[in-house]
Motif scaffolding. Structure first.
Motif, PDB file in Angstrom:
ATOM      1  N   SER A  85     -10.225  -0.579 -72.088  1.00 33.44           N
ATOM      2  CA  SER A  85     -10.814   0.833 -71.824  1.00 33.44           C
ATOM      3  C   SER A  85      -9.685   1.846 -72.091  1.00 33.44           C
ATOM      4  CB  SER A  85     -11.166   0.922 -70.214  1.00 33.44           C
ATOM      5  OG  SER A  85     -12.395   0.076 -70.120  1.00 33.44           O
ATOM      6  N   GLY A  86     -10.386   3.215 -71.967  1.00 34.09           N
ATOM      7  CA  GLY A  86      -9.126   4.243 -72.174  1.00 34.09           C
ATOM      8  C   GLY A  86      -9.416   4.996 -73.539  1.00 34.09           C
ATOM      9  N   ASP A 100     -13.025   6.362 -70.218  1.00 37.27           N
ATOM     10  CA  ASP A 100     -12.217   6.710 -69.231  1.00 37.27           C
ATOM     11  C   ASP A 100     -12.609   6.195 -67.692  1.00 37.27           C
ATOM     12  OD1 ASP A 100     -10.483   8.143 -66.990  1.00 37.27           O
ATOM     13  OD2 ASP A 100      -9.854   9.393 -68.734  1.00 37.27           O
ATOM     14  N   HIS A 133     -11.481   7.008 -74.656  1.00 36.88           N
ATOM     15  CA  HIS A 133     -12.204   8.227 -74.597  1.00 36.88           C
ATOM     16  C   HIS A 133     -13.666   8.122 -75.723  1.00 36.88           C
ATOM     17  CE1 HIS A 133      -9.293  10.304 -72.202  1.00 36.88           C
ATOM     18  NE2 HIS A 133      -8.273   9.843 -73.130  1.00 36.88           N
TER      19      HIS A 133
END
Length: 347
Positions: A224-225, A194, A227
């Motif tokens: 990305s993203g 994140d 977690h």
């Protein structure tokens, strides 16, 4: 419920009222299941702390609030508990709140709850967003110091940051990648859990800057993203790489490396090098299997020691000159996995 601790001691550890603990341990009902589990966890924590507590020394209750995948949260917990016996003259009694994902509201509510029940300090791994930053400032005004760990929130009023120098880490990753790839041109996959985790953002900024200077022929593909969790990370990588085939390397800043490799394999992509972060069980195994070429490691025990010493200094138990520095970046390959880590994760 069998236990050997005073009701008020369990209540302090659990962060709940004495009457609530009394109802739980005597099975009187009228207690939420979540609260009951918190009391049970507190008793287990007290039992463990009893093993390494000294007969003399000031007790410091510290709250450890961490948003991270379980594999990394477990490493943080183990590192802190391993350091506690060495932290004379204090006796640290940690209370853990560790979740794989936490909303901003959940983090803020957790910090406000700590302020309400009292604490000698907070170790916090959370995203750098205004609501969390403001709540840290509120804790400081109430006399509760916050040390940010592994990812910083610098404008929040925290008393210190303990963890890796993430800008150095990103530049180091770029340096290694350039050595492996030479003059080749193509794509590099990057992943963060994140971008609001400032530590990962600093790695990414430094990595991009170094590549622009030293290897401008390389292009970055961002997935990305996720977690750091396997399923969302795998899906994001597959979506980002759809139609791509010339992925030369991977720089994984936020974990989920097995998932990244599964996604690459499903797409028929075999990168020349894969650089990740943090020595946990998954990454040790991947190093041994030759699926990851390098891990950027930092000694978590040293970082947690530094965090504890900052709290001791705040409470005038230690001079500033005695506070340890955070750990440095160490490049770990299959040939130099630290012996104490290799022993823990031996097959």
């Amino acid at each position: 419920m069998t236990h050997r601790f005073l009701i008020k001691e369990i209540a302090l550890q659990a962060g709940v009222g004495v009457a609530t603990v009394d109802r739980v341990v005597n099975n009187r009902g009228s207690v939420r299941e979540q609260t009951k589990k918190r009391v049970e966890q507190a008793i287990k924590e007290l039992e463990k702390q009893e093993l390494y507590s000294l007969p003399a020394g000031r007790k410091l209750i510290v709250d450890v609030v961490v948003e991270a995948p379980n594999r990394f949260a477990d490493e943080i917990k183990d590192a802190l508990e391993a350091e506690i016996p060495t932290l004379h003259p204090a006796i640290f009694r940690p209370r853990f709140l560790m979740q794989e994902t936490m909303t901003t509201t959940e983090v803020v509510e957790a910090l406000r709850s700590i302020a309400h029940r009292g604490s000698h300090g907070v170790f916090l791994k959370a995203r750098d967003v205004p609501e969390i930053s403001d709540t840290i400032a509120d804790l400081k005004r109430s006399g509760i110091p916050v040390v940010t760990t592994f990812t910083d929130i610098p404008l929040s009023g925290r008393i210190a940051y303990a963890g890796l120098d993430n800008r150095v880490a990103g530049a180091t990753a770029a340096y290694l990648l350039v050595q492996w790839l030479g003059a080749r041109s193509g794509n590099v996959l990057i992943t963060m859990s994140d971008e609001r985790f400032r530590g990962e953002e600093e790695r990414e900024i430094s990595f991009r800057r170094a590549l622009r200077i030293h290897h401008p022929k390389l292009s970055l593909i961002d997935a990305s993203g996720g977690h750091g969790l396997d399923a969302p990370t795998e899906n994001l990588v597959k979506a980002a790489l759809k139609g791509q085939s010339d992925v030369l390397a991977v720089y994984s800043m936020g974990g989920g490396n097995r998932a990244i490799l599964r996604a690459l394999d499903a797409l028929g992509i075999a990168p020349k090098c894969f650089i990740g972060h943090d020595i946990d069980r998954d990454n040790v195994e991947l190093l041994r299997e030759g699926k990851i070429q390098a891990i950027l490691h930092h000694e978590l025990r040293q970082d947690m020691r530094s965090a504890c010493q900052h709290i001791m200094h705040f409470h005038k138990m230690l001079p500033a000159t005695a506070v340890s520095q955070s750990s440095s970046v160490v490049v770990v390959t299959p040939e130099n996995i630290p012996a104490h880590i290799a022993a823990r994760f031996r097959r």
